[in-house]
Design an enzyme around this catalytic site. Sequence first.
Site, short mmCIF file in Angstrom:
data_model
loop_
_atom_site.label_atom_id
_atom_site.label_comp_id
_atom_site.label_asym_id
_atom_site.label_seq_id
_atom_site.Cartn_x
_atom_site.Cartn_y
_atom_site.Cartn_z
N CYS A 83 -1.70 8.74 4.01
CA CYS A 83 -1.67 8.30 2.61
C CYS A 83 -2.94 8.73 1.89
CB CYS A 83 -1.51 6.79 2.57
SG CYS A 83 -2.63 5.99 3.69
N GLU B 232 0.89 -1.17 0.00
CA GLU B 232 0.00 0.00 0.00
C GLU B 232 0.92 1.20 0.00
OE1 GLU B 232 -3.14 -0.28 -0.45
OE2 GLU B 232 -3.09 -2.45 -0.26
P1 NAP Z 1 9.15 3.86 3.81
O1 NAP Z 1 10.28 4.80 3.94
O2 NAP Z 1 8.93 3.22 2.49
O3 NAP Z 1 9.38 2.74 4.93
C1 NAP Z 1 8.53 1.62 5.10
C2 NAP Z 1 9.35 0.39 5.48
O4 NAP Z 1 10.06 -0.11 4.35
C3 NAP Z 1 10.41 0.63 6.55
O5 NAP Z 1 10.51 -0.53 7.35
C4 NAP Z 1 11.67 0.84 5.75
O6 NAP Z 1 12.86 0.49 6.44
C5 NAP Z 1 11.45 -0.16 4.62
N1 NAP Z 1 12.14 0.23 3.39
C6 NAP Z 1 12.00 1.42 2.72
N2 NAP Z 1 12.75 1.40 1.60
C7 NAP Z 1 13.38 0.19 1.56
C8 NAP Z 1 14.29 -0.43 0.66
N3 NAP Z 1 14.71 0.20 -0.43
N4 NAP Z 1 14.71 -1.67 0.94
C9 NAP Z 1 14.30 -2.32 2.05
N5 NAP Z 1 13.45 -1.78 2.96
C10 NAP Z 1 12.98 -0.55 2.71
O7 NAP Z 1 7.76 4.57 4.16
P2 NAP Z 1 7.37 5.41 5.47
O8 NAP Z 1 8.31 6.55 5.63
O9 NAP Z 1 7.20 4.52 6.58
O10 NAP Z 1 5.90 6.01 5.12
C11 NAP Z 1 5.70 7.16 4.35
C12 NAP Z 1 5.09 6.79 3.00
O11 NAP Z 1 4.17 5.73 3.13
C13 NAP Z 1 4.31 7.88 2.34
O12 NAP Z 1 4.65 7.94 0.99
C14 NAP Z 1 2.85 7.48 2.50
O13 NAP Z 1 1.97 7.96 1.55
C15 NAP Z 1 2.96 6.01 2.47
N6 NAP Z 1 1.87 5.41 3.21
C16 NAP Z 1 0.97 4.66 2.55
C17 NAP Z 1 -0.10 4.11 3.22
C18 NAP Z 1 -1.12 3.28 2.52
O14 NAP Z 1 -1.92 2.66 3.18
N7 NAP Z 1 -1.12 3.22 1.23
C19 NAP Z 1 -0.22 4.30 4.60
C20 NAP Z 1 0.74 5.04 5.24
C21 NAP Z 1 1.80 5.58 4.54
P3 NAP Z 1 13.61 1.51 7.40
O15 NAP Z 1 12.93 1.38 8.73
O16 NAP Z 1 15.00 1.00 7.40
O17 NAP Z 1 13.48 2.88 6.80
#
Ligand code: NAP
Length: 505
Positions: free
Chosen positions: A300, A263
């Site tokens: 989001c 998501e």
């Molecule tokens: P994120 O930076 O993508 O992190 C999410 C998880 O994925 C974390 O555990 C992160 O690890 C890991 N991760 C990120 N990039 C990675 C990679 N290249 N390789 C391996 N693991 C990776 O997202 P966020 O900062 O938590 O959330 C913000 C974003 O999420 C916004 O864009 C928002 O719109 C979206 N969001 C979507 C929803 C939905 O339901 N669609 C809900 C909430 C948020 P680390 O802990 O090491 O960073």
Amino acid sequence: MIFTPKGKHLVAGEWLDGAGTFASAPAHGPAHDFAVGTVELVNRACEAAEEAFWTYGYSSRKERAAFLRAIADEIEARAEAITEIGSQETGLPEARLNGERGRTTGQLRLFADHIEKGDYLDRRVDAAMPERQPAPRQEIRLVQRPVGPVAVFGASNFPLAFSTAGGDTAAALAAGCPVVVKGHSAHPGTGEIVAEAVDAAIRKTGVHPGVFSLIQGGSRDVGHALVQHPHIKAVGFTGSLAGGRALFDLCAARPEPIPFFGELGSVNPMFLLPEALKARAETLGQGWAGSLTMGAGQFCTNPGIAVVIEGADADRFTTAAVEALAKVAPQTMLTDGIAKAYRDGQARFATRNAVKPLLATESSGRDASPNLFETTGAQFLADHALGEEVFGPLGLVVRVGSPAEMEELARGFQGQLTATIHMDAGDLETARRLRPVLERKAGRVLVNGFPTGVEVVDSMVHGGPYPASTNFGATSVGTMSIRRFLRPVAYQNMPEDLLPEDFLG
Ligand code: NAP
């Protein structure tokens, strides 16, 4: 300080150290050290999850419902401490965390009720036709079975409801799948205390301890190893497009590819139709400002784009939105990285010739203030970057010349979690043209509301075409989210005594 984290990983009932430590970066309060995750720990957790599946995957729905309710009880037993550390780590107000905790325990109990009812099993029976010519038909029954161990990646912006024991974990455990959580580095202490609650529920109900593990991050290797582990059969992810896409690609490239339910982000466009705008431009402008700045815009489902038809009513709308946004004080963002990404996004808009600032603010450190920009429909369609999510309280007004141009613009959007129509009775014809377009674009289409606030109910869809999600047939909120962790199995000519227990009750 009510809760002092151990700073360890929880692997199948044991609290373990890792390779070195990383420090948490709370918005306020003391930082703590947390063990860095390793590939070896991932392997250990996945082995334990596979072993647990041989009992948990075949447990009764009653047993799993009792386990889910026990987790909810254990979370409630730690309510105050969860709110304290959660608020320190994320900067979210205590009231918000209290509400989110209620949502988290509510989801767990909702899934307990849902599996007890049993409708989700979609049981089907085609009776035998021994006399059928030219060939007899044997009895065929179908039921949904759990897929196996599931990996869960929580989001930074919902440290409880979309994290360690959030919606993905609840759905997977309800289905009968053990879970290995990759802890979010933005809230490791919150993750730990929730894991402690799950561990207590495991001990109380006697389920296999391999049913749940939490590996803290601190290294990207953890996530990469987790999604590639051969015992992992599906992944639930909530987060950014870049992170989600990287992990999705790893899942697809495995020798045995597995489904990745990501998501991701969304700009959630709103279409303000002429009669509605004429009747209540100010109310809509103020309402939009409220929705855009809720939780520092870190949702989001944040409605980042408002499409209006050029004219005096559009002016009234933007004036009201600017006035309301200007009154919003700076808010603390979840992490330094998210605050920086917000400022980068703001700069991306501010440096585009075709975009006019309506409200430009400066912010520093971990704070964010609202920003509002304006452009035309033609410019928006010509510049793809304007349709990309800026995570935070940033809005873009897109002015079009006519309802037909509004429809053309709608056709140009990428996949969205939500799309909203604001309309009055006189707007019905325009709305009728927009609705079929918007349902191709979004998982949820709203009328006369704001998309922030996602009900956890049977009929909710929180997903949508890519890039809103990586799997348009799925939702990550509501009871239908259990389907992600099930697969249908047909049983042909199987004696009743041999059928899975789920056929019996
Ligand atoms: P994120 O930076 O993508 O992190 C999410 C998880 O994925 C974390 O555990 C992160 O690890 C890991 N991760 C990120 N990039 C990675 C990679 N290249 N390789 C391996 N693991 C990776 O997202 P966020 O900062 O938590 O959330 C913000 C974003 O999420 C916004 O864009 C928002 O719109 C979206 N969001 C979507 C929803 C939905 O339901 N669609 C809900 C909430 C948020 P680390 O802990 O090491 O960073």
